[in-house]
Design a protein around this motif. Sequence first.
Motif, PDB file in Angstrom:
ATOM      1  N   GLY A   4       0.828  -1.199   0.000  1.00 15.68           N
ATOM      2  CA  GLY A   4       0.000   0.000   0.000  1.00 15.68           C
ATOM      3  C   GLY A   4       0.859   1.244   0.000  1.00 15.68           C
ATOM      4  O   GLY A   4       2.069   1.215  -0.176  1.00 15.68           O
ATOM      5  N   SER A   5       0.197   2.343   0.167  1.00 19.18           N
ATOM      6  CA  SER A   5       0.896   3.623   0.104  1.00 19.18           C
ATOM      7  C   SER A   5       1.437   4.077   1.438  1.00 19.18           C
ATOM      8  O   SER A   5       2.109   5.102   1.514  1.00 19.18           O
ATOM      9  N   LEU A   6       1.171   3.326   2.515  1.00 16.07           N
ATOM     10  CA  LEU A   6       1.636   3.731   3.836  1.00 16.07           C
ATOM     11  C   LEU A   6       3.080   3.310   4.065  1.00 16.07           C
ATOM     12  O   LEU A   6       3.523   2.259   3.575  1.00 16.07           O
ATOM     13  N   PRO A   7       3.847   4.068   4.839  1.00 15.41           N
ATOM     14  CA  PRO A   7       5.218   3.654   5.169  1.00 15.41           C
ATOM     15  C   PRO A   7       5.209   2.372   6.015  1.00 15.41           C
ATOM     16  O   PRO A   7       4.242   2.057   6.719  1.00 15.41           O
ATOM     17  N   VAL A   8       6.327   1.672   5.942  1.00 17.81           N
ATOM     18  CA  VAL A   8       6.453   0.404   6.674  1.00 17.81           C
ATOM     19  C   VAL A   8       6.296   0.640   8.169  1.00 17.81           C
ATOM     20  O   VAL A   8       5.660  -0.160   8.882  1.00 17.81           O
ATOM     21  N   GLU A   9       6.859   1.720   8.684  1.00 21.07           N
ATOM     22  CA  GLU A   9       6.777   1.981  10.117  1.00 21.07           C
ATOM     23  C   GLU A   9       5.337   2.129  10.572  1.00 21.07           C
ATOM     24  O   GLU A   9       4.947   1.679  11.660  1.00 21.07           O
ATOM     25  N   LEU A  10       4.517   2.781   9.730  1.00 19.07           N
ATOM     26  CA  LEU A  10       3.120   2.967  10.087  1.00 19.07           C
ATOM     27  C   LEU A  10       2.359   1.650  10.039  1.00 19.07           C
ATOM     28  O   LEU A  10       1.481   1.386  10.869  1.00 19.07           O
ATOM     29  N   TRP A  11       2.685   0.819   9.059  1.00 15.79           N
ATOM     30  CA  TRP A  11       2.075  -0.516   9.008  1.00 15.79           C
ATOM     31  C   TRP A  11       2.373  -1.300  10.284  1.00 15.79           C
ATOM     32  O   TRP A  11       1.507  -2.006  10.804  1.00 15.79           O
ATOM     33  N   ARG A  12       3.591  -1.160  10.776  1.00 18.61           N
ATOM     34  CA  ARG A  12       3.944  -1.898  12.002  1.00 18.61           C
ATOM     35  C   ARG A  12       3.124  -1.415  13.194  1.00 18.61           C
ATOM     36  O   ARG A  12       2.736  -2.190  14.058  1.00 18.61           O
ATOM     37  N   VAL A  13       2.847  -0.138  13.235  1.00 16.35           N
ATOM     38  CA  VAL A  13       2.012   0.390  14.327  1.00 16.35           C
ATOM     39  C   VAL A  13       0.594  -0.165  14.210  1.00 16.35           C
ATOM     40  O   VAL A  13      -0.017  -0.577  15.214  1.00 16.35           O
ATOM     41  N   ILE A  14       0.073  -0.225  13.010  1.00 18.25           N
ATOM     42  CA  ILE A  14      -1.288  -0.725  12.810  1.00 18.25           C
ATOM     43  C   ILE A  14      -1.372  -2.215  13.143  1.00 18.25           C
ATOM     44  O   ILE A  14      -2.274  -2.662  13.863  1.00 18.25           O
ATOM     45  N   LEU A  15      -0.412  -2.983  12.628  1.00 13.60           N
ATOM     46  CA  LEU A  15      -0.459  -4.431  12.832  1.00 13.60           C
ATOM     47  C   LEU A  15      -0.241  -4.818  14.288  1.00 13.60           C
ATOM     48  O   LEU A  15      -0.595  -5.922  14.702  1.00 13.60           O
ATOM     49  N   ALA A  16       0.356  -3.920  15.076  1.00 15.54           N
ATOM     50  CA  ALA A  16       0.609  -4.229  16.481  1.00 15.54           C
ATOM     51  C   ALA A  16      -0.689  -4.347  17.265  1.00 15.54           C
ATOM     52  O   ALA A  16      -0.671  -4.835  18.408  1.00 15.54           O
ATOM     53  N   TYR A  17      -1.814  -3.963  16.711  1.00 14.77           N
ATOM     54  CA  TYR A  17      -3.097  -4.069  17.402  1.00 14.77           C
ATOM     55  C   TYR A  17      -3.833  -5.369  17.063  1.00 14.77           C
ATOM     56  O   TYR A  17      -4.867  -5.652  17.651  1.00 14.77           O
ATOM     57  N   LEU A  18      -3.315  -6.162  16.130  1.00 15.03           N
ATOM     58  CA  LEU A  18      -4.028  -7.361  15.691  1.00 15.03           C
ATOM     59  C   LEU A  18      -3.876  -8.478  16.712  1.00 15.03           C
ATOM     60  O   LEU A  18      -2.810  -8.671  17.297  1.00 15.03           O
TER      61      LEU A  18
END
Length: 943
Positions: A4-18
Motif C-alpha cells: 500500500g501507500s503507507l510507510p512500513v513503520e506505520l504498518w507496524r504500528v497498525i499491525l501491532a493491534y491485531l
Amino acid sequence: MEVGSLPVELWRVILAYLPLPDLGRCCQVCRAWRELILSLDNTRWRQLCLGCPECRHPNWPSQPHLEPPSWREALKQHALATRTWTQNGPELQSSACLLFFRRRKDRRVWHVGPGCEFETLRGALGVVGPYDRVVLHPGVYEEQAEVALKVPVELVGLGRLGEVALLVCMEQQCPTARLCNLVFMPPWFSTVVYKTSWGHVQLDNCNFEGAQLQVRGPGTCQARFCSFSQGSSAHLLGVVLSLFDSCDFSGSDTASVTVEGPPVSERNWACKHLAALARTFPSCGLSEHNSSPKGHPAASTGGHQPPGANVKKESITIDDWKRRTGVDGVCQRTVIEDGWSDGERSEGEENRDEGGANNTKKHFTLEYKIPCDHHGLSHLLNPQPDGSLPLSSSPDPPSMIPDPLTLQQELDRDPEAHMLAASTLGCILRRCLFRDGKGGVHLSNYGQARLEENVFRGLNYAVRCIQNSTIVMLRNEVCECRASGVFLRLSAQGLIAENNIHSNGEAGLDIRKGANPTIVCNKIHSGLRSGVVVLGNGKGSIRSNQIYNNKEAGVYILFSGNPVVSGNHIFQGQAAGIAINENGRGMITENVIRENQWGGVDIRRGGDPILRNNYICYGYSDGVVVGERGRGLIEGNQVFCNKGCGVWVMSSSLPQLLSNYIIHNCMYGLAVFSDRRGVEGEGREGQENFNEEGELFAWDSDLDSEDERHSARRSISVALVESNCMSYNGAVGLYVKSTEALNVFANLINCNRGLGIAVLQSSQLTRLATNCILENGRGGVAVEKDCRVELRGNGIYENSGYGVSFSGNGQIVENDVVGNRGCGIQVCGSADIKVMRNRVQPSQGCGIAVLGPVKGVVHDNILFQGHRDNRKALLHMDPGNESCVLRNNSILSCVGSRTHLKPAGHRPSRPGVGDPCSRPSVELVLSLSIASAVCAVSVINSK
C-alpha cells in the motif's frame, strides 16, 4: 514493499493491534506481508508471549533478564507444547491435530466457583465429558477425600496465578489430562496432591506448595513453567519418559526431584510425543565452555602431543617466564639447604666466569680431543629434521601446548559417550532452577535422568546418582552447594559434559564405590576444597576439562580410586594440581598441569598412578612430588619452568621415572631426600572431609586389600630413574640425599647451573650407570663422605668444574671423563674406592688426583693429555698416601707432533710417590699420528 501507500513503520504500528489469529492470516497473504509480520518480533510478538496467562518469560526461572532469540518462536513452541496432552487415541487419526477441538462439537466448558454451575471441583468432575474444560474461578477449593479423574479433562484456573488454590489429592485414572494456572497445596490427609500410574499429565504454569507430585511408570508427565516450593518435590518411579521444562524448585527438605527404578518396559501413548519434544532441544555441540577462562592464559608447552589434540603455538622465552612468575629464570645459587655448597672447587672452576651458567671457555685449545659426540644419548641433542633444537638442548622452554578437545571431538572418539548424549529415557529436566534447599536431583536403583541447561544453586548437593543409575548432565551450572556438587556412588554411570561447576563447599564432583562416569569438557573451578575427588574404588573417565582455582587439589585420588584423567587443563589451584594418596591409583595422561601453588602432581602414602605424557609446568613449587611411601610409573612427561624442583622424591618412596624431560626448573631437576621436607601443606591433603554432608563415615570396608591390587607396570624393589633428560635447571641436575638404594641409568644431565649429579647422603648403594653428564655449570659428579656409589659406563663431558669428585665408598669403572674444565677424577678424604678402566682427558688440570688417605686401587685407566702446555700431572697421588695402589695406568701425552704412551707400571704405595710420569719409566714413542693414536685406544662411550 508493495503493501500500500503507507510507510512500513506505520504498518507496524497498525499491525501491532491485531490479535494472534489475525496475525496468522496476514502471514499467509504474500511474502512481503509475511516479512512485515515477522519484523514485529520485539513488539507485538513479545507482547503476545508475555501476555499469555499460561506462559511465563521464555527464559524463566534461571535467566529472566535475557531475551530469547525470537519471541515468535518462543510463543510457537509454547503453543505446540500445550497441545501434547490432546494427541492421544485413534480418534486423532481421522482428523487434523490442529482442528481437533474445532471438530469436537460436544466439547464443553464448565465453570466452578461461587455463583457458577458448580461450587465444588468434585461436583464438576462428576459430569464432565472427555476433553471438556473445567474453569475454576478465583478461590480455594478443598476436598476431604481423594478425587479421581476418570475421563480426559482440562482444569484451568481463571485470573492470575495464585488466585485459584486446590487443597486436594487427585489420582488420574484416564489416559490424559491437563492442569493449568493452579496452585496445589496438600490436604490434611496426604502430602501427595497428584499421582498417575499409567496416563499422561500436562502441567502448565502451576505452583506446588509443600506438596508432592507422584508419577509411576508407564505414566508420564510434562511440566512447564511450574514452581515447586516450601518443601515440594516430584517423585518418579520407573518412568519411561517425563519432561520438566523451565521449572523452579526451591526450599526442598529432601531432593526436589527423585527418580527411582529402571524405566518399565510398557509405554503409554505420550512417550513418542515427549521424545519428539526432547529432540528439539540440542543434545550436544560446541559452546563457550570449551574456551579458556577469561584472564587465565594457557601456558605453552611442547613435545609429545596427545592424539587428536588441538595445538596452540605460543613462543615463550626465559624472559617471558620471568615476567609471568616474577622470578629469575635461572635462579642463581638456589639450593634447598642454604648451608650446602658443591664442595671445594677445582682449579679450573675457580677461574671460570661467574656470570655464565654454562661457560665452557678454556684456557687451552685442545690439540686433540677424545671424540664424545656420538655417545649413547647423543640423539637427544641432535637438531630435529626441521632444524629446531630438541627440548634437551634448547635454552628456551617449550613453546607449544595442546588445547582441550571439544565435546564433539570427544563424542566422535567415544561411541559409548555419544550414545549417552543422544539418549532420552527417564526424567528429562531442562532450563530448571534448583535453589535454596537440601538436594536437587536424586537417582537410585537403576534410575535414568537427563539434565540440560539447569542451574543448581545454594543446595546441600545438586545431583546424587547411586545404585547403578545413569545420569546425563549437559551445560548445567552447579554452584554454591554446601557439600559436593555432584555425587556418584555404587556403580553409577553417565555423561557429565560442558557443565560449569564452581564455588562449592566440598568437591565439585565426588566419585566413590565403583561409580564410573564420563566427565568431559566441563569447567570445574573456584571450589572451597578439591575439584574432583575419586575414592573408595571409584573409577571414571575425566577428560578435556578445565579445572582451576580450587583451594585444594584439582583432582584428588585416594582409597583405591582408579580413574582415567586425560587431556585436562588443571591450573592455578591453591594446592596440588593432582594428588594421589592413600593407595590411590589412576591413569593420568596428556594433561596440562600448570601454575599450581603446590606440586603439579603429588603422590604419597601408597599412591600408585601411571603418570604419562603430561605437561607439568610453571608451578609455584615442585613439578612432581613423590612423598612418603609413594609409588607410580612417571613416564614421558615434560616437567619444566617450576619455581621449585622438577621432581621431588622421598627415599621411602618407590617410583619409576622413565623418559621424562625435566628442564628449566628453578631449583634441582630431580631431588631425592631421606628426611621429610617441610613442604607447604605436607600431609594436609589427607585431612579433607570426605563425608557427604558432615556425617561420620568409615571407608575401611570399601577398600581392596593391597594383595588384590594389581600393578600395571614391572615390579621393582629399588627406585628407578632411567632415560630422563634433566637440563637447564637452576641448581643441581640430580641431587641425592637418601637412605635407600637408587638406580640411575641412561639419563641425559646437561646444562644445569650447578653440578650434574650431587650425592650428599647414600647409606644404601646408589648406582649411576650409562648416563651422559654434559656441560653443567659447576662440575659433573660429586660424591660426599660415607656415601655408597657406583659410577659405571657414564660419559662425563665438558663440565665447567671437575668431572668427578669422590669422597665416598664405591667404584668408578669404565667411564669417559673428557673435556672437563677442572680435574678429571678427584678422589679425596678417607674414601674406599676402585678406579678402573676409565678414559680421562681434562681440558686443564689433573686427569686423576688422589688426595688424602684414600684406600683402594687405581688401575687400567687411560689418561690423555689435551695440550702440551698443560703442565699438571695427569696422574697425581699425595706423597703421604700408603693405602692406595696405582697399577697399569696408561698416559698419552704430546711431545712435538707425536703422541707418547707412558705406561705407569705397578708401584707399591709408599711415601714420596707422586706423578708416575716424573719418575724413571720406559717411554715408548709411538709412530702414529695424533689422530691415529687417539683412534688406537678403545672408546668406552656411555651407552
